[in-house]
Design a protein around this motif. Structure first.
Motif, PDB file in Angstrom:
ATOM      1  N   LYS A  89       0.811  -1.215   0.000  1.00 13.46           N
ATOM      2  CA  LYS A  89       0.000   0.000   0.000  1.00 13.46           C
ATOM      3  C   LYS A  89       0.847   1.269   0.000  1.00 13.46           C
ATOM      4  N   PHE A  90       2.123   1.140   0.370  1.00 12.58           N
ATOM      5  CA  PHE A  90       3.003   2.300   0.369  1.00 12.58           C
ATOM      6  C   PHE A  90       3.544   2.603  -1.032  1.00 12.58           C
ATOM      7  N   ASP A  91       3.260   1.720  -1.952  1.00  8.07           N
ATOM      8  CA  ASP A  91       3.593   1.966  -3.360  1.00  8.07           C
ATOM      9  C   ASP A  91       2.523   2.907  -3.929  1.00  8.07           C
ATOM     10  N   TYR A  92       2.943   3.974  -4.537  1.00  7.55           N
ATOM     11  CA  TYR A  92       1.989   4.982  -5.048  1.00  7.55           C
ATOM     12  C   TYR A  92       0.975   4.381  -6.016  1.00  7.55           C
ATOM     13  N   ARG A  93       1.357   3.273  -6.657  1.00  8.60           N
ATOM     14  CA  ARG A  93       0.441   2.651  -7.611  1.00  8.60           C
ATOM     15  C   ARG A  93      -0.753   1.992  -6.915  1.00  8.60           C
ATOM     16  N   ASN A  94      -0.612   1.734  -5.627  1.00  6.36           N
ATOM     17  CA  ASN A  94      -1.703   1.112  -4.871  1.00  6.36           C
ATOM     18  C   ASN A  94      -2.415   2.094  -3.948  1.00  6.36           C
ATOM     19  N   GLU A  95      -2.104   3.342  -4.112  1.00  2.26           N
ATOM     20  CA  GLU A  95      -2.625   4.361  -3.204  1.00  2.26           C
ATOM     21  C   GLU A  95      -4.147   4.379  -3.131  1.00  2.26           C
ATOM     22  N   ASP A  96      -4.810   4.172  -4.239  1.00  3.15           N
ATOM     23  CA  ASP A  96      -6.271   4.251  -4.281  1.00  3.15           C
ATOM     24  C   ASP A  96      -6.946   2.888  -4.105  1.00  3.15           C
ATOM     25  N   LYS A  97      -6.153   1.867  -3.898  1.00  3.71           N
ATOM     26  CA  LYS A  97      -6.724   0.532  -3.710  1.00  3.71           C
ATOM     27  C   LYS A  97      -7.117   0.333  -2.248  1.00  3.71           C
ATOM     28  N   PRO A  98      -8.083  -0.546  -1.983  1.00  3.78           N
ATOM     29  CA  PRO A  98      -8.540  -0.746  -0.594  1.00  3.78           C
ATOM     30  C   PRO A  98      -7.450  -1.381   0.278  1.00  3.78           C
ATOM     31  N   TRP A  99      -7.520  -1.099   1.559  1.00  2.00           N
ATOM     32  CA  TRP A  99      -6.571  -1.669   2.510  1.00  2.00           C
ATOM     33  C   TRP A  99      -6.830  -3.150   2.781  1.00  2.00           C
ATOM     34  N   LYS A 100      -8.024  -3.612   2.460  1.00  2.00           N
ATOM     35  CA  LYS A 100      -8.441  -4.988   2.778  1.00  2.00           C
ATOM     36  C   LYS A 100      -8.345  -5.183   4.296  1.00  2.00           C
ATOM     37  N   ASN A 101      -7.625  -6.223   4.731  1.00  2.00           N
ATOM     38  CA  ASN A 101      -7.494  -6.480   6.175  1.00  2.00           C
ATOM     39  C   ASN A 101      -6.105  -6.121   6.692  1.00  2.00           C
ATOM     40  N   SER A 102      -5.456  -5.165   6.041  1.00  2.00           N
ATOM     41  CA  SER A 102      -4.044  -4.938   6.347  1.00  2.00           C
ATOM     42  C   SER A 102      -3.757  -3.742   7.252  1.00  2.00           C
ATOM     43  N   LYS A 103      -4.753  -2.934   7.577  1.00  2.00           N
ATOM     44  CA  LYS A 103      -4.474  -1.715   8.346  1.00  2.00           C
ATOM     45  C   LYS A 103      -3.788  -2.009   9.677  1.00  2.00           C
ATOM     46  N   ASP A 104      -4.175  -3.080  10.343  1.00  2.00           N
ATOM     47  CA  ASP A 104      -3.558  -3.427  11.625  1.00  2.00           C
ATOM     48  C   ASP A 104      -2.639  -4.639  11.494  1.00  2.00           C
ATOM     49  N   ALA A 105      -2.143  -4.876  10.280  1.00  2.00           N
ATOM     50  CA  ALA A 105      -1.316  -6.063  10.031  1.00  2.00           C
ATOM     51  C   ALA A 105      -0.011  -6.029  10.819  1.00  2.00           C
ATOM     52  N   LEU A 106       0.558  -4.847  11.003  1.00  2.00           N
ATOM     53  CA  LEU A 106       1.845  -4.752  11.695  1.00  2.00           C
ATOM     54  C   LEU A 106       1.747  -5.189  13.165  1.00  2.00           C
ATOM     55  N   PRO A 107       0.836  -4.631  13.976  1.00  2.00           N
ATOM     56  CA  PRO A 107       0.737  -5.102  15.366  1.00  2.00           C
ATOM     57  C   PRO A 107       0.312  -6.568  15.457  1.00  2.00           C
ATOM     58  N   ARG A 108      -0.522  -7.026  14.529  1.00  2.00           N
ATOM     59  CA  ARG A 108      -0.899  -8.442  14.554  1.00  2.00           C
ATOM     60  C   ARG A 108       0.295  -9.331  14.210  1.00  2.00           C
ATOM     61  N   SER A 109       1.150  -8.854  13.321  1.00  2.00           N
ATOM     62  CA  SER A 109       2.375  -9.600  12.990  1.00  2.00           C
ATOM     63  C   SER A 109       3.320  -9.648  14.185  1.00  2.00           C
ATOM     64  N   MET A 110       3.394  -8.545  14.923  1.00  2.00           N
ATOM     65  CA  MET A 110       4.220  -8.517  16.131  1.00  2.00           C
ATOM     66  C   MET A 110       3.693  -9.505  17.166  1.00  2.00           C
ATOM     67  N   ASN A 111       2.387  -9.679  17.227  1.00  2.00           N
ATOM     68  CA  ASN A 111       1.795 -10.676  18.104  1.00  2.00           C
ATOM     69  C   ASN A 111       2.225 -12.078  17.683  1.00  2.00           C
ATOM     70  N   LYS A 112       2.143 -12.353  16.380  1.00  2.00           N
ATOM     71  CA  LYS A 112       2.509 -13.677  15.881  1.00  2.00           C
ATOM     72  C   LYS A 112       3.990 -13.989  16.095  1.00  2.00           C
ATOM     73  N   THR A 113       4.847 -13.018  15.843  1.00  2.00           N
ATOM     74  CA  THR A 113       6.289 -13.292  15.873  1.00  2.00           C
ATOM     75  C   THR A 113       6.919 -13.097  17.241  1.00  2.00           C
ATOM     76  N   ASN A 114       6.381 -12.164  18.044  1.00  2.00           N
ATOM     77  CA  ASN A 114       7.031 -11.821  19.299  1.00  2.00           C
ATOM     78  C   ASN A 114       6.119 -11.879  20.527  1.00  2.00           C
ATOM     79  N   SER A 115       4.923 -12.419  20.362  1.00  2.00           N
ATOM     80  CA  SER A 115       3.985 -12.601  21.484  1.00  2.00           C
ATOM     81  C   SER A 115       3.607 -11.280  22.154  1.00  2.00           C
ATOM     82  N   ILE A 116       3.558 -10.203  21.360  1.00  2.00           N
ATOM     83  CA  ILE A 116       3.193  -8.885  21.865  1.00  2.00           C
ATOM     84  C   ILE A 116       1.756  -8.582  21.461  1.00  2.00           C
ATOM     85  N   LEU A 117       0.884  -8.417  22.445  1.00  2.00           N
ATOM     86  CA  LEU A 117      -0.502  -8.103  22.118  1.00  2.00           C
ATOM     87  C   LEU A 117      -0.627  -6.651  21.701  1.00  2.00           C
TER      88      LEU A 117
END
Length: 240
Positions: A210-238
Motif C-alpha cells: 500500500k506504500f507503493d503509489y500505484r496502490n494508493e487508491d486501492k482498498p486496505w483490505k485487512n491490512s491496516k492493523d497487520a503490523l501489530p498483529r504480525s508482532m503478536n505472531k512473531t514476538n507474542s506482543i498483544l
C-alpha cells in the motif's frame, strides 16, 4: 463438558478475537500479578521477603513503574537493594576473582559473586507468580481439548497462535494427550497455526504494498492493523 471454575479463563481467552488466545491468557495473568504486587500485599512480610530476595526482571519493573504506585515500588526496591547490598558485602569479603585459562568453560570455577549476580539477573517475582498459574492454564487447554467437543471446535476455528505458544503447545502435547486425541490435536494445532500465520503474512505484504503509489487508491483490505498483529505472531506482543 460442563464448564468448571478452572476452565473459565481458558474458554474466555479462546472467545477473544485475537491472534493468540494463549497470549491473551498470559496478558491477563501479568496484569493480575502487577495489581497484586502493587496492592496491599507488598506490605505483607512473606511477600516482601520474596521480593527482597529475587527482585524483578527489567520488563516487569518497568510495568510496576507504570502502575503509578511510586511509593509502593520505592519501598519494595529499597528493601530489595538493602538485601542485595548485604548479600554482596558478605560474598565479596570472602571471594577472590578466579583467573580462568584461555580454554576454560565459563561456568568452570565460577565465583560465588558471579553466581549470585547471575541468579539475581535471571529471577523475577512477577515472572514466577505468572508461571505458576500459566503452566496450569496450558494443562487445562489439553484437558478441555480431550474432554470437550465444543472446545475442540473453538480451538479449530481460532486464529491460531504466536510462534512461541505454538511451540509450547506442540512440545507439551505428547505428555498431556494420548490415543487418538494426540495426533488429532497436533494436526489441528499445525493447521490453525500455519493457516493463520500465512493469513497475517499476506496481510502484512499488502500493508507494505500500500506504500507503493500505484496502490494508493486501492482498498486496505485487512491490512491496516497487520503490523501489530504480525508482532503478536512473531514476538507474542498483544496490540495495545
Amino acid at each position: 463438558m460442563k464448564e468448571q471454575l478452572y476452565t473459565i479463563p481458558v474458554n474466555d481467552a479462546f472467545a477473544v478475537d485475537c491472534e493468540c488466545p494463549v497470549c491473551s491468557m498470559y496478558d491477563s495473568l501479568e496484569r493480575d500479578a502487577i495489581e497484586f504486587t502493587m496492592g496491599p500485599s507488598y506490605m505483607e512480610d512473606d511477600i516482601r521477603m520474596e521480593t527482597n530476595k529475587i527482585g524483578f526482571c527489567s520488563h516487569h519493573v518497568k510495568q510496576l513503574y507504570k502502575h503509578q504506585n511510586r511509593l509502593g515500588l520505592a519501598l519494595i526496591l529499597h528493601t530489595h537493594m538493602q538485601r542485595t547490598n548485604r548479600d554482596l558485602e558478605e560474598l565479596l569479603a570472602s571471594d577472590k576473582p578466579v583467573k580462568k585459562g584461555l580454554f576454560s568453560k565459563k561456568t568452570e570455577n565460577a565465583s560465588p559473586v558471579t553466581e549470585y549476580i547471575k541468579t539475581l539477573n535471571h529471577s523475577c517475582y512477577i515472572c514466577n507468580r505468572i508461571d505458576r498459574i500459566f503452566s496450569r492454564y496450558l494443562a487445562t487447554i489439553y484437558h478441555c481439548y480431550e474432554h470437550d467437543e465444543e472446545f475442540r471446535q473453538k480451538f479449530a476455528s481460532s486464529k491460531g497462535f504466536c510462534t512461541k505458544h505454538f511451540g509450547m503447545l506442540y512440545d507439551g502435547a505428547p505428555s498431556a494427550l494420548s490415543g487418538k486425541r494426540l495426533p488429532e490435536f497436533i494436526q489441528t494445532l499445525n493447521q490453525v497455526y500455519l493457516t493463520n500465520m500465512k493469513r497475517v503474512t499476506d496481510d502484512l505484504e499488502w500493508f507494505t504494498d500500500k506504500f507503493d503509489y500505484r496502490n494508493e487508491d486501492k482498498p486496505w483490505k485487512n491490512s491496516k492493523d497487520a503490523l501489530p498483529r504480525s508482532m503478536n505472531k512473531t514476538n507474542s506482543i498483544l496490540p495495545q
